[in-house]
Design a protein around this motif. Structure first.
Motif, mmCIF file in Angstrom:
data_model
loop_
_atom_site.group_PDB
_atom_site.id
_atom_site.type_symbol
_atom_site.label_atom_id
_atom_site.label_comp_id
_atom_site.label_asym_id
_atom_site.label_seq_id
_atom_site.Cartn_x
_atom_site.Cartn_y
_atom_site.Cartn_z
ATOM 1 N N MET A 182 5.105 -4.366 4.774
ATOM 2 C CA MET A 182 6.552 -4.319 5.025
ATOM 3 C C MET A 182 7.170 -5.644 4.568
ATOM 4 N N ASN A 183 8.160 -5.550 3.682
ATOM 5 C CA ASN A 183 8.879 -6.737 3.241
ATOM 6 C C ASN A 183 9.801 -7.262 4.331
ATOM 7 N N ASP A 184 10.298 -8.464 4.127
ATOM 8 C CA ASP A 184 11.190 -9.070 5.114
ATOM 9 C C ASP A 184 12.461 -8.262 5.318
ATOM 10 N N ASP A 185 12.890 -7.521 4.289
ATOM 11 C CA ASP A 185 14.105 -6.706 4.407
ATOM 12 C C ASP A 185 13.824 -5.328 5.022
ATOM 13 N N GLY A 186 12.588 -5.064 5.422
ATOM 14 C CA GLY A 186 12.241 -3.791 6.057
ATOM 15 C C GLY A 186 11.744 -2.727 5.105
ATOM 16 N N SER A 187 11.801 -2.981 3.807
ATOM 17 C CA SER A 187 11.314 -1.990 2.838
ATOM 18 C C SER A 187 9.784 -1.977 2.823
ATOM 19 N N ILE A 188 9.233 -0.846 2.389
ATOM 20 C CA ILE A 188 7.785 -0.651 2.356
ATOM 21 C C ILE A 188 7.335 -0.578 0.891
ATOM 22 N N PRO A 189 6.640 -1.603 0.370
ATOM 23 C CA PRO A 189 6.200 -1.575 -1.026
ATOM 24 C C PRO A 189 4.824 -0.949 -1.236
ATOM 25 N N ALA A 190 4.095 -0.654 -0.158
ATOM 26 C CA ALA A 190 2.776 -0.042 -0.326
ATOM 27 C C ALA A 190 2.318 0.614 0.976
ATOM 28 N N GLN A 191 1.677 1.766 0.847
ATOM 29 C CA GLN A 191 1.096 2.462 1.989
ATOM 30 C C GLN A 191 -0.266 3.028 1.610
ATOM 31 N N TRP A 192 -1.208 2.956 2.553
ATOM 32 C CA TRP A 192 -2.547 3.518 2.404
ATOM 33 C C TRP A 192 -2.660 4.718 3.351
ATOM 34 N N LEU A 193 -2.991 5.888 2.800
ATOM 35 C CA LEU A 193 -2.985 7.112 3.591
ATOM 36 C C LEU A 193 -4.357 7.761 3.611
ATOM 37 N N HIS A 194 -4.661 8.435 4.730
ATOM 38 C CA HIS A 194 -5.961 9.085 4.840
ATOM 39 C C HIS A 194 -5.822 10.468 5.458
ATOM 40 N N PHE A 195 -6.801 11.327 5.135
ATOM 41 C CA PHE A 195 -6.873 12.693 5.664
ATOM 42 C C PHE A 195 -8.069 12.869 6.593
ATOM 43 N N THR A 196 -8.986 11.920 6.571
ATOM 44 C CA THR A 196 -10.254 12.032 7.280
ATOM 45 C C THR A 196 -10.507 10.742 8.052
ATOM 46 N N ASN A 197 -11.761 10.532 8.500
ATOM 47 C CA ASN A 197 -12.125 9.268 9.140
ATOM 48 C C ASN A 197 -12.269 8.135 8.142
ATOM 49 N N LYS A 198 -12.306 8.452 6.849
ATOM 50 C CA LYS A 198 -12.222 7.426 5.824
ATOM 51 C C LYS A 198 -10.869 6.731 5.953
ATOM 52 N N SER A 199 -10.835 5.438 5.760
ATOM 53 C CA SER A 199 -9.594 4.722 6.064
ATOM 54 C C SER A 199 -8.487 4.937 5.034
ATOM 55 N N TYR A 200 -8.820 5.402 3.839
ATOM 56 C CA TYR A 200 -7.773 5.772 2.878
ATOM 57 C C TYR A 200 -8.350 6.586 1.736
ATOM 58 N N GLU A 201 -7.535 7.551 1.263
ATOM 59 C CA GLU A 201 -7.871 8.352 0.080
ATOM 60 C C GLU A 201 -6.779 8.307 -0.969
ATOM 61 N N LEU A 202 -5.531 8.114 -0.527
ATOM 62 C CA LEU A 202 -4.393 7.993 -1.438
ATOM 63 C C LEU A 202 -3.617 6.733 -1.091
ATOM 64 N N VAL A 203 -3.091 6.081 -2.113
ATOM 65 C CA VAL A 203 -2.291 4.871 -1.937
ATOM 66 C C VAL A 203 -1.030 5.001 -2.785
ATOM 67 N N TYR A 204 0.083 4.515 -2.259
ATOM 68 C CA TYR A 204 1.320 4.423 -3.038
ATOM 69 C C TYR A 204 1.741 2.961 -3.112
ATOM 70 N N THR A 205 2.042 2.515 -4.326
ATOM 71 C CA THR A 205 2.430 1.139 -4.594
ATOM 72 C C THR A 205 3.715 1.133 -5.406
ATOM 73 N N SER A 206 4.622 0.231 -5.075
ATOM 74 C CA SER A 206 5.890 0.144 -5.813
ATOM 75 C C SER A 206 5.652 -0.201 -7.274
#
Length: 318
Positions: A182-206
């Motif tokens: 989370m940037n100082d202005d509240g925007s989100i430049p990256a998120q790590w997402l998961h469907f399982t117990n694995k900590s991430y399978e898809l990532v979105y980056t600005s």
């Protein structure tokens, strides 16, 4: 928020390359993947520990990039349910007939335009005699050459806006955000997402170029951190461009090496095997702009190309 487990796991990706022969050399000789069929301009490739027919479809094309990501659902009922949600969200594209190794599927897109293919029916891999493993709980013998990647681990998308895409994965496909910036202005430049117990399978980056629908990288997991170090030497000896690493991410704690395959697509070799999310009430970890400015876990600064290099190249994407 926990994932709904309607998605079982990341199945495979179709990667485009303007250098099909050299890219095939990279994935087979350098990474140690096994060819498992061809169809026109496409070659089907697998990691040795994948129970399905293939992990990667490598397709010759006029430019580089990702054609689509395939996710296996955990049942036919969940496939139908997710398809209906995608249609209701206005992200549905088409129902697709059975294809190589998989049954009928449903094609949708995230808000940025990345294609996501959902399927349930799949054909399990049966190794031929020369690739039969000594251990019956392993689909294929360890390749014994190149890096010897174990599985397709995750996909990182570049996106014009991260949050709408993360919301689509969460609200439509039943994923959850494990970590984010989370940037100082509240925007989100990256998120790590998961469907399982694995900590991430898809990532979105600005995408700092403002483009839509591009690929940041696809990642293959290795057995151990030492394999990442060996991979760096293998790439060095064979003229494969190393962008950054070996090093350790702070976010998700993944040990990494980033290289460009001959077609221009960024590939990560990673070792995230020790990190799972077992808590059903996991709370999203949010990293601040100041924390990210400190760099990776051991202080390596994020290089500029990490925010701008993606495929297809911007000129070919406009």
């Amino acid at each position: 928020m926990a994932p709904t487990h309607e998605i079982a796991h990341l199945g495979h990706v179709e990667l485009l390359t303007p250098e099909p022969e050299r890219s095939l050399w990279f994935f087979t000789d350098i990474l140690g993947m096994t060819e498992n069929g061809r169809d026109g301009d496409s070659v089907y490739l697998r990691t040795y520990d994948d129970y399905e027919q293939y992990s990667l479809i490598l397709t010759g094309h006029e430019t580089s990039g990702l054609r689509r990501t395939a996710l296996r659902t955990s049942s036919q009922e969940n496939l139908d349910r997710l398809a209906k949600r995608a249609e209701q969200a206005g992200r549905g594209v088409a129902r697709l007939p059975a294809a190589a190794g998989i049954g009928p599927s449903y094609l949708c897109t995230d808000p940025d335009g990345h294609e996501i293919q959902l399927y349930w029916e799949t054909e399990w891999y049966q190794a031929p005699e020369e690739l039969r493993p000594a251990l019956k709980n392993q689909p294929q013998a360890f390749p014994g050459h190149g890096v010897g990647v174990r599985r397709l681990d995750h996909v990182n998308y570049l996106a014009a806006e991260v949050e709408p895409n993360g919301a689509f994965i969460r609200d439509v496909l039943g994923g959850a955000v494990s970590e984010q910036i989370m940037n100082d202005d509240g925007s989100i430049p990256a998120q790590w997402l998961h469907f399982t117990n694995k900590s991430y399978e898809l990532v979105y980056t600005s995408d700092w170029t403002g483009s839509r629908g591009r690929l940041h990288h696809i990642a293959f997991a290795t057995n151990a951190r030492e394999d990442i170090l060996r991979a760096a030497d293998i790439c060095l000896e064979n003229g494969v461009f190393i962008e950054t690493g070996p090093h350790k991410h702070a976010i998700q704690q993944t040990f990494f090496l980033y290289v460009y395959e001959p077609g221009g697509n960024r590939i990560e070799l990673c070792n995230p095997l020790t990190r799972l999310i077992l808590a059903p009430d996991w709370k999203t970890i949010t990293w601040t702009q100041g924390e990210r400015a400190k760099g990776q876990a051991w202080g390596l600064k994020t290089i500029e190309s990490f925010h701008t290099h993606g495929t297809p190249p911007v000129a070919a994407n406009t």
